[in-house]
Write a protein that holds these residues in place. Structure first.
Motif, PDB file in Angstrom:
ATOM      1  N   PHE A  29       0.836  -1.203   0.000  1.00 37.17           N
ATOM      2  CA  PHE A  29       0.000   0.000   0.000  1.00 37.17           C
ATOM      3  C   PHE A  29       0.872   1.255   0.000  1.00 37.17           C
ATOM      4  O   PHE A  29       0.591   2.220  -0.728  1.00 37.17           O
ATOM      5  N   TYR A  30       1.920   1.241   0.812  1.00 34.19           N
ATOM      6  CA  TYR A  30       2.789   2.415   0.899  1.00 34.19           C
ATOM      7  C   TYR A  30       3.418   2.740  -0.455  1.00 34.19           C
ATOM      8  O   TYR A  30       3.489   3.911  -0.850  1.00 34.19           O
ATOM      9  N   ILE A  31       3.876   1.721  -1.154  1.00 33.94           N
ATOM     10  CA  ILE A  31       4.540   1.936  -2.445  1.00 33.94           C
ATOM     11  C   ILE A  31       3.617   2.621  -3.431  1.00 33.94           C
ATOM     12  O   ILE A  31       4.025   3.528  -4.170  1.00 33.94           O
ATOM     13  N   GLN A  32       2.356   2.251  -3.447  1.00 33.38           N
ATOM     14  CA  GLN A  32       1.427   2.731  -4.464  1.00 33.38           C
ATOM     15  C   GLN A  32       0.561   3.914  -4.034  1.00 33.38           C
ATOM     16  O   GLN A  32      -0.172   4.476  -4.843  1.00 33.38           O
ATOM     17  N   ALA A  33       0.630   4.290  -2.753  1.00 31.28           N
ATOM     18  CA  ALA A  33      -0.273   5.317  -2.222  1.00 31.28           C
ATOM     19  C   ALA A  33      -0.232   6.639  -2.991  1.00 31.28           C
ATOM     20  O   ALA A  33      -1.298   7.186  -3.322  1.00 31.28           O
ATOM     21  N   PRO A  34       0.936   7.220  -3.314  1.00 30.11           N
ATOM     22  CA  PRO A  34       0.925   8.506  -4.017  1.00 30.11           C
ATOM     23  C   PRO A  34       0.240   8.448  -5.385  1.00 30.11           C
ATOM     24  O   PRO A  34      -0.523   9.347  -5.752  1.00 30.11           O
ATOM     25  N   GLY A  35       0.492   7.361  -6.137  1.00 29.75           N
ATOM     26  CA  GLY A  35      -0.090   7.258  -7.472  1.00 29.75           C
ATOM     27  C   GLY A  35      -1.555   6.907  -7.475  1.00 29.75           C
ATOM     28  O   GLY A  35      -2.289   7.275  -8.406  1.00 29.75           O
ATOM     29  N   LEU A  36      -2.007   6.201  -6.435  1.00 27.18           N
ATOM     30  CA  LEU A  36      -3.413   5.795  -6.393  1.00 27.18           C
ATOM     31  C   LEU A  36      -4.274   6.770  -5.607  1.00 27.18           C
ATOM     32  O   LEU A  36      -5.387   7.104  -6.027  1.00 27.18           O
ATOM     33  N   TYR A  37      -3.758   7.245  -4.440  1.00 31.05           N
ATOM     34  CA  TYR A  37      -4.617   7.981  -3.504  1.00 31.05           C
ATOM     35  C   TYR A  37      -4.099   9.359  -3.130  1.00 31.05           C
ATOM     36  O   TYR A  37      -4.743  10.064  -2.353  1.00 31.05           O
ATOM     37  N   GLY A  38      -2.941   9.749  -3.644  1.00 33.16           N
ATOM     38  CA  GLY A  38      -2.434  11.085  -3.366  1.00 33.16           C
ATOM     39  C   GLY A  38      -3.269  12.157  -4.036  1.00 33.16           C
ATOM     40  O   GLY A  38      -4.167  11.875  -4.843  1.00 33.16           O
ATOM     41  N   ASP A  39      -2.982  13.423  -3.738  1.00 33.19           N
ATOM     42  CA  ASP A  39      -3.753  14.526  -4.326  1.00 33.19           C
ATOM     43  C   ASP A  39      -3.688  14.517  -5.845  1.00 33.19           C
ATOM     44  O   ASP A  39      -4.619  14.972  -6.521  1.00 33.19           O
ATOM     45  N   ASN A  40      -2.582  14.022  -6.394  1.00 37.63           N
ATOM     46  CA  ASN A  40      -2.441  13.914  -7.854  1.00 37.63           C
ATOM     47  C   ASN A  40      -2.657  12.486  -8.345  1.00 37.63           C
ATOM     48  O   ASN A  40      -2.369  12.179  -9.502  1.00 37.63           O
ATOM     49  N   GLY A  41      -3.131  11.623  -7.459  1.00 40.28           N
ATOM     50  CA  GLY A  41      -3.308  10.225  -7.810  1.00 40.28           C
ATOM     51  C   GLY A  41      -4.569   9.960  -8.601  1.00 40.28           C
ATOM     52  O   GLY A  41      -5.348  10.869  -8.931  1.00 40.28           O
ATOM     53  N   VAL A  42      -4.779   8.695  -8.902  1.00 36.61           N
ATOM     54  CA  VAL A  42      -5.919   8.289  -9.733  1.00 36.61           C
ATOM     55  C   VAL A  42      -7.243   8.527  -9.012  1.00 36.61           C
ATOM     56  O   VAL A  42      -8.203   9.056  -9.591  1.00 36.61           O
ATOM     57  N   LEU A  43      -7.317   8.134  -7.760  1.00 33.31           N
ATOM     58  CA  LEU A  43      -8.523   8.335  -6.951  1.00 33.31           C
ATOM     59  C   LEU A  43      -8.111   9.004  -5.639  1.00 33.31           C
ATOM     60  O   LEU A  43      -7.913   8.326  -4.623  1.00 33.31           O
ATOM     61  N   PRO A  44      -7.973  10.328  -5.635  1.00 33.28           N
ATOM     62  CA  PRO A  44      -7.475  11.023  -4.440  1.00 33.28           C
ATOM     63  C   PRO A  44      -8.322  10.744  -3.201  1.00 33.28           C
ATOM     64  O   PRO A  44      -9.545  10.879  -3.225  1.00 33.28           O
ATOM     65  N   ALA A  45      -7.650  10.336  -2.130  1.00 34.88           N
ATOM     66  CA  ALA A  45      -8.363  10.068  -0.883  1.00 34.88           C
ATOM     67  C   ALA A  45      -8.974  11.346  -0.332  1.00 34.88           C
ATOM     68  O   ALA A  45     -10.051  11.315   0.275  1.00 34.88           O
ATOM     69  N   ARG A  46      -8.308  12.469  -0.526  1.00 34.05           N
ATOM     70  CA  ARG A  46      -8.829  13.731  -0.011  1.00 34.05           C
ATOM     71  C   ARG A  46     -10.158  14.092  -0.663  1.00 34.05           C
ATOM     72  O   ARG A  46     -11.077  14.600  -0.016  1.00 34.05           O
ATOM     73  N   SER A  47     -10.288  13.792  -1.948  1.00 33.35           N
ATOM     74  CA  SER A  47     -11.548  14.076  -2.634  1.00 33.35           C
ATOM     75  C   SER A  47     -12.681  13.235  -2.069  1.00 33.35           C
ATOM     76  O   SER A  47     -13.814  13.712  -1.925  1.00 33.35           O
ATOM     77  N   LEU A  48     -12.372  11.981  -1.731  1.00 34.31           N
ATOM     78  CA  LEU A  48     -13.386  11.109  -1.140  1.00 34.31           C
ATOM     79  C   LEU A  48     -13.827  11.644   0.211  1.00 34.31           C
ATOM     80  O   LEU A  48     -15.029  11.705   0.509  1.00 34.31           O
ATOM     81  N   LEU A  49     -12.881  12.056   1.041  1.00 32.10           N
ATOM     82  CA  LEU A  49     -13.211  12.536   2.369  1.00 32.10           C
ATOM     83  C   LEU A  49     -13.903  13.887   2.338  1.00 32.10           C
ATOM     84  O   LEU A  49     -14.741  14.188   3.188  1.00 32.10           O
ATOM     85  N   GLU A  50     -13.576  14.706   1.346  1.00 34.00           N
ATOM     86  CA  GLU A  50     -14.208  16.021   1.250  1.00 34.00           C
ATOM     87  C   GLU A  50     -15.671  15.939   0.852  1.00 34.00           C
ATOM     88  O   GLU A  50     -16.414  16.910   0.996  1.00 34.00           O
ATOM     89  N   ASN A  51     -16.085  14.787   0.348  1.00 33.31           N
ATOM     90  CA  ASN A  51     -17.502  14.628  -0.011  1.00 33.31           C
ATOM     91  C   ASN A  51     -18.391  14.537   1.218  1.00 33.31           C
ATOM     92  O   ASN A  51     -19.614  14.584   1.119  1.00 33.31           O
ATOM     93  N   SER A  52     -17.779  14.375   2.380  1.00 28.74           N
ATOM     94  CA  SER A  52     -18.558  14.285   3.610  1.00 28.74           C
ATOM     95  C   SER A  52     -19.226  15.623   3.902  1.00 28.74           C
ATOM     96  O   SER A  52     -18.602  16.687   3.843  1.00 28.74           O
ATOM     97  N   ILE A  53     -20.493  15.579   4.251  1.00 26.45           N
ATOM     98  CA  ILE A  53     -21.241  16.788   4.592  1.00 26.45           C
ATOM     99  C   ILE A  53     -21.204  17.037   6.102  1.00 26.45           C
ATOM    100  O   ILE A  53     -21.760  18.024   6.586  1.00 26.45           O
TER     101      ILE A  53
END
Length: 640
Positions: A29-53
């Motif tokens: 997970f650590y190796i792939q985190a920036p490319g998959l879930y980073g702010d410039n990644g394929v599916l940014p984790a921050r975008s998912l969390l920001e959808n919270s109301i």
């Protein structure tokens, strides 16, 4: 039987091996985190969390239960929080791996919490069964692990060890039986004709270097292998609960052999390693210590074991019509679909009552051992109460876990009590109990579908292919052994080829990042053979190909695949394409600047760790960490 059942050493081996799996999972997970879930990644984790109301921390955690919500309080943004969680998980797993006495409940609670937190932002890239299985086994490890550190050479025996190991066997039983029976319930003609393996090695998500050779094995041998797989997955698991060590040990050998064959001929992440860890529940201390095995030879047990498996062999010969004709063994299914429909319905019902009865006997035997032990009455009463409470918890888990089994057949699915189903839904939400419906239909009968991404600076071409690290692409390149590393992007490309691009937001996000030349995403691809490493193309398109293995003679000429272009998978896109940008904006997948500025000390430390890790190939880094752990164990054992 129960009195001689001790798992002091086996329990430690199980927990230590589970730490190894956790280590592989966190490092991957650590190796792939920036490319998959980073702010410039394929599916940014921050975008998912920001959808919270939700505004409050408690409401956010209820909406999306993950420790990443704590990042701002620690001076971290989401990117660095992912690094901290995966590195902390790797550290805890490494300590449990190198020191068995640290394999305690707090350590496994930390491992489970950290991995579940990462799982919550994993989105489509954690949709595979191996992540669910790790979380389910990780939860049961909380019940197996001692609260306090144990001795160096094993843990203290507990009266409830038999119940704990029964629960592990039940997970193994559910996983194997579900995986096997669903293939026939689905009605797939290739499984019914025993010819599925003629296509499996070619059509699996990530073939290995030996998959090509396995594909060219004789048809009769592949059919016989299919028979073996079906027997090991559907029939043999019912012997897991027989209170005879020899029977369980034989089942252990059959299961290990199957898992070794799967590991050699395919890349299935750490899934097979998890199954191997579960099979340890079939052993006890006398099953893994050769000295104690020789102390108490049981000829009666050996005879019973031979009779049981002899009867099973006769049944297999009958229902699969096994016949020796010349130098080959012919096989075919001797039962009809109607026969199997009845057998499946009765078998599922039997499995539920069988499981409940063996659990009840295990609990009663444990309680009897407590009452007839040499302890004081005060200790007996306290142990009796603890066992009753623990048994109630295990019974709740058992009844909830019957829901995935009963759902395999329509007639048994309607018998589930609403309370049981509601309990399952609650536990499944946090991945404590899961279903495992693997490869119901054999795909790729006419060749495996592969999406090839092509880039160009002109609509008229020339179009140049992007090369991935682990999935089929260049027909002249064989594929590496990558498991237990988990290349989530390559794995997901396989499943995207079975669908359409408009249902794969992550794929269009990947395309957009490649058009921007995002370094984090490019690191997930083959940088050594990338035609656009210095400058991204102006246009990218997706093309669907059908891949097939070459014949045996062609393979010796360094050509492993042949392929035929099918059609356009998705049209030409540029980075400013209105269709692409609007599609991504609607799903909050356009890269944006983080609002939280990370603590400079955290940032400096984590950037240095990332810099070092990025200079090693993923599988090399994974095995280097594992080898370091083995070296620590070897050094510490010599010093003692």
């Amino acid at each position: 039987m129960q009195a001689s059942y001790t798992v002091k050493y086996t329990k430690g081996l199980f927990l230590r091996c589970l730490c190894i799996v956790y280590l592989f999972a966190f490092v991957s997970f650590y190796i792939q985190a920036p490319g998959l879930y980073g702010d410039n990644g394929v599916l940014p984790a921050r975008s998912l969390l920001e959808n919270s109301i939700h505004k409050t921390l408690s409401a956010k955690i209820h909406y999306q239960p993950t420790l990443i919500w704590l990042a701002p309080y620690l001076g971290l943004d989401v990117n660095y929080a992912l690094d901290v969680l995966s590195l902390l998980g790797s550290f805890l797993a490494f300590t449990g791996f190198v020191s068995q006495k640290l394999c305690t409940l707090p350590l496994f609670a930390g491992l489970w919490s950290l991995y579940f937190s990462l799982y919550q932002v994993g989105q489509v890239f954690v949709a595979s069964n191996y992540d669910d299985l790790l979380l389910e086994i990780g939860f049961i490890a909380l019940l197996v692990a001692p609260i306090l550190p144990g001795k160096r050479r094993g843990y203290k025996s507990s009266q409830n060890d038999a119940i704990r190991f029964w629960l592990l066997r039940w997970v193994l039983f559910r996983y194997l039986v579900t995986s096997g029976i669903i293939k026939f319930i689905s009605g797939c003609p290739k499984w019914w004709s025993l010819t599925a393996l003629n296509y499996h090695f070619q059509s699996m998500p990530l073939p290995s270097s030996l998959s090509w050779y396995a594909h060219h094995l004789p048809n009769w041998f592949l059919k016989l292998t299919s028979v073996y797989t079906n027997v090991v997955e559907i029939i043999l698991p019912f012997l897991f609960f027989i209170p005879m060590r020899n029977v369980r040990l034989t089942g252990f050998i059959f299961q290990i052999f199957l898992q070794i064959c799967i590991v050699l001929t395919g890349n299935f992440s750490f899934a097979n390693l998890l199954i191997v860890v579960l099979t340890l529940s079939l052993l006890d201390d006398k099953g893994i210590q050769s000295k104690k095995v020789s102390e108490e030879p049981s000829y009666v047990a050996n005879i019973v074991n031979i009779l049981i498996h002899g009867a099973l062999f006769y049944a297999v010969v009958t229902i699969f019509s096994l016949k020796i004709e010349g130098s080959v063994v012919e096989s075919k299914i001797a039962f009809t679909k109607d026969n199997f429909e009845v057998a499946a319905r009765l078998g599922i019902s039997f499995a539920l009552y069988y499981g409940l009865s063996t659990l009840a006997l295990t609990i009663l035997s444990t309680l009897a051992n407590i009452l007839f032990s040499n302890n004081s009455w005060l200790n007996k009463i306290w142990s009796f109460i603890k066992t009753i409470m623990f048994s109630l918890l295990v019974l709740m888990i058992f009844f909830a876990s019957t829901v995935p089994l009963t759902s395999l057949h329509s007639s048994t699915n309607t018998t589930v009590h609403p309370t049981v189903r509601a309990t399952y839904n609650r536990l499944h939400k946090i991945r404590l109990i899961n279903d495992y419906l693997l490869f119901k239909q054999m795909s790729g009968v006419d060749g495996r579908s592969e999406i090839i991404l092509e880039g160009s600076d002109s609509l008229d071409g020339p179009w140049v292919e992007y090369n991935f690290l682990y999935k089929p692409g260049n027909i002249n390149h064989s594929l590496p052994f990558v498991a237990p590393y988990t290349p989530r992007l390559d794995w997901q490309m396989y499943w995207a080829a079975q669908s359409t691009y408009d249902k794969q937001p992550w794929l269009l996000s990947l395309t957009h990042r490649l058009l921007l030349g995002t370094p984090e995403v490019l690191s997930l691809l083959d940088r050594n053979r990338s035609p656009f490493l210095k400058k991204p193309p102006k246009f990218i398109r997706g093309v669907l190909y059908k891949y097939k293995y070459t014949s045996w003679n062609q393979g010796s000429q360094q050509s492993w695949w042949s392929r035929v272009r099918q059609n356009e998978y998705f049209p030409v896109f540029s980075k400013d394409s209105p269709v692409l940008t609007e599609y991504l904006k609607a799903r909050n997948l356009i890269p944006t600047t983080a609002k939280v500025v990370p603590n400079p000390i955290w940032k400096k430390i984590l950037d240095k760790i990332r810099y070092v890790a990025s200079h090693l190939e993923a599988t090399l880094l994974l095995w280097s960490v594992f080898t370091a752990g083995c070296a620590v164990i070897s050094t510490s054992s010599k010093s003692k």
